[in-house]
Design a protein around this motif. Sequence first.
Motif, mmCIF file in Angstrom:
data_model
loop_
_atom_site.group_PDB
_atom_site.id
_atom_site.type_symbol
_atom_site.label_atom_id
_atom_site.label_comp_id
_atom_site.label_asym_id
_atom_site.label_seq_id
_atom_site.Cartn_x
_atom_site.Cartn_y
_atom_site.Cartn_z
ATOM 1 N N ASN A 84 -14.487 34.981 40.950
ATOM 2 C CA ASN A 84 -14.466 33.526 41.506
ATOM 3 C C ASN A 84 -15.038 32.657 40.293
ATOM 4 O OD1 ASN A 84 -13.041 33.641 43.690
ATOM 5 N ND2 ASN A 84 -14.671 33.897 44.924
ATOM 6 N N LYS A 85 -16.221 33.498 39.692
ATOM 7 C CA LYS A 85 -17.111 32.657 38.551
ATOM 8 C C LYS A 85 -16.281 32.989 37.362
ATOM 9 C CE LYS A 85 -21.616 32.000 36.669
ATOM 10 N NZ LYS A 85 -23.081 32.595 36.890
ATOM 11 N N ALA A 86 -15.700 33.909 37.046
ATOM 12 C CA ALA A 86 -14.809 33.917 35.880
ATOM 13 C C ALA A 86 -13.655 33.112 35.846
ATOM 14 C CB ALA A 86 -14.359 35.576 35.591
ATOM 15 N N ALA A 87 -13.076 33.027 36.814
ATOM 16 C CA ALA A 87 -12.022 32.137 36.813
ATOM 17 C C ALA A 87 -12.131 30.799 36.934
ATOM 18 C CB ALA A 87 -11.322 32.298 38.287
ATOM 19 N N GLY A 88 -13.278 30.372 37.395
ATOM 20 C CA GLY A 88 -13.900 28.807 37.073
ATOM 21 C C GLY A 88 -14.059 28.605 35.667
ATOM 22 N N SER A 89 -14.966 29.595 35.067
ATOM 23 C CA SER A 89 -15.069 29.341 33.462
ATOM 24 C C SER A 89 -14.015 29.320 32.736
ATOM 25 C CB SER A 89 -16.223 30.378 33.361
ATOM 26 O OG SER A 89 -16.558 30.533 31.887
ATOM 27 N N GLY A 90 -13.005 30.388 33.054
ATOM 28 C CA GLY A 90 -11.761 30.177 32.298
ATOM 29 C C GLY A 90 -11.017 29.124 32.528
ATOM 30 N N THR A 128 -6.023 36.286 37.275
ATOM 31 C CA THR A 128 -5.352 35.840 38.552
ATOM 32 C C THR A 128 -4.523 37.024 39.285
ATOM 33 O OG1 THR A 128 -5.264 33.643 37.659
ATOM 34 C CG2 THR A 128 -3.579 34.018 39.557
ATOM 35 N N SER A 129 -3.868 37.765 38.493
ATOM 36 C CA SER A 129 -2.754 38.770 38.957
ATOM 37 C C SER A 129 -3.874 40.015 39.417
ATOM 38 C CB SER A 129 -2.191 39.368 37.723
ATOM 39 O OG SER A 129 -1.199 38.526 37.304
ATOM 40 N N LEU A 130 -4.987 40.099 39.021
ATOM 41 C CA LEU A 130 -5.986 41.285 39.409
ATOM 42 C C LEU A 130 -6.559 40.824 40.584
ATOM 43 C CD1 LEU A 130 -7.742 43.847 39.118
ATOM 44 C CD2 LEU A 130 -9.249 42.067 37.709
ATOM 45 N N ALA A 131 -6.700 39.526 40.721
ATOM 46 C CA ALA A 131 -7.436 39.026 42.007
ATOM 47 C C ALA A 131 -6.571 39.021 43.056
ATOM 48 C CB ALA A 131 -7.805 37.536 42.146
ATOM 49 N N SER A 132 -5.265 38.648 42.883
ATOM 50 C CA SER A 132 -4.155 38.755 43.661
ATOM 51 C C SER A 132 -3.912 40.233 44.410
ATOM 52 C CB SER A 132 -2.895 38.053 43.371
ATOM 53 O OG SER A 132 -1.880 38.288 44.088
ATOM 54 N N LYS A 134 -5.945 42.175 44.911
ATOM 55 C CA LYS A 134 -7.406 42.710 45.631
ATOM 56 C C LYS A 134 -7.398 41.865 47.018
ATOM 57 C CE LYS A 134 -8.196 45.714 42.509
ATOM 58 N NZ LYS A 134 -8.021 47.001 42.865
ATOM 59 N N GLY A 135 -6.408 40.858 47.143
ATOM 60 C CA GLY A 135 -6.537 39.939 48.230
ATOM 61 C C GLY A 135 -7.502 38.810 47.932
ATOM 62 N N VAL A 136 -7.871 38.481 46.694
ATOM 63 C CA VAL A 136 -9.012 37.488 46.498
ATOM 64 C C VAL A 136 -8.115 36.350 45.839
ATOM 65 C CG1 VAL A 136 -10.985 36.803 45.138
ATOM 66 C CG2 VAL A 136 -10.701 39.287 45.873
ATOM 67 N N THR A 137 -8.454 34.931 46.355
ATOM 68 C CA THR A 137 -7.926 33.787 46.117
ATOM 69 C C THR A 137 -8.784 32.977 45.084
ATOM 70 O OG1 THR A 137 -6.440 33.488 47.888
ATOM 71 C CG2 THR A 137 -6.695 31.606 46.657
ATOM 72 N N PRO A 138 -8.572 33.034 43.748
ATOM 73 C CA PRO A 138 -9.839 32.511 42.739
ATOM 74 C C PRO A 138 -9.544 30.867 42.974
ATOM 75 C CG PRO A 138 -7.887 33.220 41.576
ATOM 76 C CD PRO A 138 -7.684 33.850 43.126
ATOM 77 N N PRO A 139 -10.508 30.341 42.497
ATOM 78 C CA PRO A 139 -10.510 28.827 42.537
ATOM 79 C C PRO A 139 -9.094 28.371 41.504
ATOM 80 C CG PRO A 139 -12.501 29.682 41.250
ATOM 81 C CD PRO A 139 -11.965 30.707 41.775
ATOM 82 N N THR A 140 -8.993 27.157 41.921
ATOM 83 C CA THR A 140 -7.989 26.577 40.951
ATOM 84 C C THR A 140 -8.190 25.410 40.152
ATOM 85 O OG1 THR A 140 -7.233 25.281 42.857
ATOM 86 C CG2 THR A 140 -6.026 27.323 42.472
ATOM 87 N N SER A 141 -9.539 25.089 40.585
ATOM 88 C CA SER A 141 -10.161 24.160 39.543
ATOM 89 C C SER A 141 -11.632 24.557 39.014
ATOM 90 C CB SER A 141 -10.162 22.738 40.566
ATOM 91 O OG SER A 141 -11.200 22.902 41.729
ATOM 92 N N MET A 142 -11.977 23.795 38.134
ATOM 93 C CA MET A 142 -13.343 24.125 37.415
ATOM 94 C C MET A 142 -14.486 23.590 38.371
ATOM 95 S SD MET A 142 -13.541 21.460 34.398
ATOM 96 C CE MET A 142 -11.891 21.620 33.775
ATOM 97 N N PRO A 143 -15.565 24.222 38.196
ATOM 98 C CA PRO A 143 -17.032 23.949 39.088
ATOM 99 C C PRO A 143 -17.134 22.465 38.455
ATOM 100 C CG PRO A 143 -17.139 26.037 38.046
ATOM 101 C CD PRO A 143 -16.135 25.533 37.595
ATOM 102 N N ALA A 144 -17.968 21.843 39.583
ATOM 103 C CA ALA A 144 -18.386 20.427 39.156
ATOM 104 C C ALA A 144 -19.208 20.047 37.959
ATOM 105 C CB ALA A 144 -19.083 19.694 40.449
ATOM 106 N N ASP A 145 -20.014 21.134 37.652
ATOM 107 C CA ASP A 145 -20.794 20.929 36.471
ATOM 108 C C ASP A 145 -20.075 20.972 35.190
ATOM 109 O OD1 ASP A 145 -20.391 23.922 37.239
ATOM 110 O OD2 ASP A 145 -22.064 24.399 35.777
ATOM 111 N N LYS A 146 -18.945 21.877 35.229
ATOM 112 C CA LYS A 146 -18.153 21.965 34.154
ATOM 113 C C LYS A 146 -17.274 20.593 33.880
ATOM 114 C CE LYS A 146 -19.451 26.374 33.287
ATOM 115 N NZ LYS A 146 -20.303 26.628 32.263
ATOM 116 N N ARG A 147 -17.062 20.266 35.150
ATOM 117 C CA ARG A 147 -16.140 18.862 34.964
ATOM 118 C C ARG A 147 -16.891 17.722 34.301
ATOM 119 N NH1 ARG A 147 -11.597 16.963 34.014
ATOM 120 N NH2 ARG A 147 -10.669 18.647 35.558
ATOM 121 N N ARG A 148 -18.310 17.812 34.601
ATOM 122 C CA ARG A 148 -19.102 16.768 33.885
ATOM 123 C C ARG A 148 -19.036 16.839 32.416
ATOM 124 N NH1 ARG A 148 -22.162 17.553 38.688
ATOM 125 N NH2 ARG A 148 -23.444 19.197 38.038
ATOM 126 N N ILE A 149 -19.092 18.046 31.874
ATOM 127 C CA ILE A 149 -19.156 18.222 30.605
ATOM 128 C C ILE A 149 -17.703 17.925 29.784
ATOM 129 C CG2 ILE A 149 -18.984 19.960 28.809
ATOM 130 C CD1 ILE A 149 -20.696 21.896 30.617
#
Length: 250
Positions: A84-90, A128-132, A134-149
């Motif tokens: 989840n964190k890697a996806a948001g950063s990416g 994203t393929s790896l997460a899928s 494993k049954g994990v749904t990663p975030p589809t938008s960046m974290p709020a602190d990254k959006r501020r940047i």
Amino acid sequence: MQFFNIRPASLILAMSLSALAAAPALAQTSGSGTSSGSASSGSAAGSGNGGKVGTTATPGGSTGSTGTAGAAGTVAAADKAFINKAAGSGLFEVEVSKLAADKASSPDVKRYASMLVDEHTKANSELTSLASSKGVTPPTSMPADKRRIVDRLSRQTGSAFDKEYMQSVGIKAHQEDVKLFQNASRSAKDAEVKSFAAKTLPSLQQHLAEAQKMPMTGGASSNARSSTSGTGSTSGMSSSTGSTSSSTTK
């Protein structure tokens, strides 16, 4: 005497004809009974086999579904947090680098930003393929602190933009990335998650190293950056310096 001889013959003939007429009917009745019996037996056997096949298929399907759910459920909490964190950063690094590729004033910053867009887009797709799987749904938008940047950078221009982008994304974001992926490459519980982290880590380290060589980050001189980046930039600088010296001599 003649009367008594004729009568028995007629009676025998009549009885023979009656027997012949009754024979087909008896044969038909017997045949119908046999056919019905066979059909009934066949239907019963078919129904029995069909029931057994259906029963076998149903438990098999249930087992398959349970296996898939079980595989997804085995992902450790730490591995899921990494995904989840890697996806948001990416997502952040792709979007902000698209902005920089268009808005930066320095050709070197534009080149660096375009490189990040290409390489992080590819890594994001793999993650994203790896997460899928494993049954994990990663975030589809960046974290709020990254959006501020991103919002802050969108209001800047020129060299101020270049410096802020390289400091915030080239240095800080990649320092965080390298640490995150180093930890996962060493301690992830899932073998595929660990492999992905280990495979992606060298690219992130290279991104950080290139950012540290940029003059606007204060990490190294432009000469050190040029010699590492390639002979093309160094040759250009030497040619420019030579032209300046020649002009001054004249």
